[in-house]
Design a protein around this motif. Sequence first.
Motif, mmCIF file in Angstrom:
data_model
loop_
_atom_site.group_PDB
_atom_site.id
_atom_site.type_symbol
_atom_site.label_atom_id
_atom_site.label_comp_id
_atom_site.label_asym_id
_atom_site.label_seq_id
_atom_site.Cartn_x
_atom_site.Cartn_y
_atom_site.Cartn_z
ATOM 1 N N PHE A 1 0.853 -1.191 0.000
ATOM 2 C CA PHE A 1 0.000 0.000 0.000
ATOM 3 C C PHE A 1 0.887 1.238 0.000
ATOM 4 O O PHE A 1 2.049 1.183 0.404
ATOM 5 N N ARG A 2 0.325 2.357 -0.436
ATOM 6 C CA ARG A 2 0.979 3.631 -0.187
ATOM 7 C C ARG A 2 0.858 3.949 1.303
ATOM 8 O O ARG A 2 -0.066 3.506 1.984
ATOM 9 N N HIS A 3 1.786 4.771 1.799
ATOM 10 C CA HIS A 3 1.759 5.202 3.187
ATOM 11 C C HIS A 3 0.460 5.928 3.517
ATOM 12 O O HIS A 3 -0.005 6.778 2.754
ATOM 13 N N LEU A 4 -0.140 5.614 4.653
ATOM 14 C CA LEU A 4 -1.040 6.554 5.294
ATOM 15 C C LEU A 4 -0.177 7.582 6.014
ATOM 16 O O LEU A 4 0.940 7.278 6.459
ATOM 17 N N LEU A 5 -0.690 8.787 6.165
ATOM 18 C CA LEU A 5 0.090 9.832 6.821
ATOM 19 C C LEU A 5 0.466 9.428 8.243
ATOM 20 O O LEU A 5 1.556 9.720 8.708
ATOM 21 N N ARG A 6 -0.430 8.733 8.942
ATOM 22 C CA ARG A 6 -0.126 8.305 10.314
ATOM 23 C C ARG A 6 1.086 7.378 10.355
ATOM 24 O O ARG A 6 1.886 7.418 11.295
ATOM 25 N N ASP A 7 1.216 6.512 9.330
ATOM 26 C CA ASP A 7 2.370 5.602 9.282
ATOM 27 C C ASP A 7 3.641 6.361 8.936
ATOM 28 O O ASP A 7 4.703 6.115 9.517
ATOM 29 N N TYR A 8 3.530 7.282 7.999
ATOM 30 C CA TYR A 8 4.700 8.056 7.583
ATOM 31 C C TYR A 8 5.225 8.910 8.737
ATOM 32 O O TYR A 8 6.434 9.030 8.936
ATOM 33 N N ALA A 9 4.305 9.487 9.517
ATOM 34 C CA ALA A 9 4.706 10.401 10.584
ATOM 35 C C ALA A 9 5.572 9.721 11.635
ATOM 36 O O ALA A 9 6.514 10.327 12.158
ATOM 37 N N VAL A 10 5.274 8.474 11.959
ATOM 38 C CA VAL A 10 6.045 7.800 13.009
ATOM 39 C C VAL A 10 7.296 7.125 12.461
ATOM 40 O O VAL A 10 8.150 6.690 13.246
ATOM 41 N N SER A 11 7.429 7.044 11.135
ATOM 42 C CA SER A 11 8.602 6.378 10.563
ATOM 43 C C SER A 11 9.574 7.342 9.890
ATOM 44 O O SER A 11 10.661 6.933 9.480
ATOM 45 N N MET A 12 9.212 8.628 9.787
ATOM 46 C CA MET A 12 10.050 9.588 9.076
ATOM 47 C C MET A 12 11.382 9.820 9.799
ATOM 48 O O MET A 12 11.464 9.669 11.022
#
Length: 286
Positions: free
Chosen positions: A67-78
């Motif tokens: 899947f493409r990132h959800l913003l919630r996933d991107y925020a904690v992995s950036m």
Amino acid sequence: MGFRRHGPFLPGDQVQLTDPKDKRHTVTLKEGGVFHTHKGSIPHDDLIGAPEGTVVRSSGGTAYLAFRHLLRDYAVSMPRGAAVVYPKDAAQIVAMADVFPGARVVEAGVGSGALSCFLLRAVGLEGRLTSYERREDFAEVARKNVEKFYGGPMPQWRVVVGDFVASLDESDVDRVILDMLAPWECVDAAAKALTPGGVICCYVATTTQLSRTVETLRDHGSFTEPHSWETLVRDWHVEGLAVRPDHRMVGHTGFLVTSRRMADGVAPPPRRRRPAKGAYGEESGS
């Protein structure tokens, strides 16, 4: 924005691969590229052109959801220059500060850019976000993180490297978001920038910061009675009839305080609730 949120995967897309144990990996697709893991390899070409929500298998036979990132996933992995604002708090800021499409928002303490991502989505293409950050290195990390998620520069976003109080050059702002160690030092500057009816929202980590922020807002005379809270998130395990809270939860991350700007020259009504005796450090017997 050149950011695509749907459609088949293309070269340059960030794809989140999730294995059966819910371990997640982020891959930026390129033609001829290969993702390597101890469970085998996955050619990027197996994903390019495939629909989002597909399943790919590594050379070792492990199935991965794509899947493409959800913003919630991107925020904690950036990548982080400073601590990120967690999605549960970012969602509360957007909702409880009522950040709306077209809003003019000022943010102080850009950190790693996680909250900036949420605010930019909330204000939309017609809004404006100005982010103030004292440290150039943090500002640069934030720029890279935001542009990586959105696929390029955001025309409605301005990053200012400098002190919020000294550098603030805006007026008639709809929302001011303060994520810093001493937001009480910025209350007066925020009051001058905010339009009547605008919202100030402060994010702090400790009870002493919370107390001083609230009392400063009360004493300033330009704001309504502050509202303070924290948000706790607890997942649940659901497996047939075995339904119970997870053993771990996202507990305390920070406190939020919101208040609204009064009209110029208008004082808020006096508080009706009397504070507990000793709440403000009176000497005993006084």
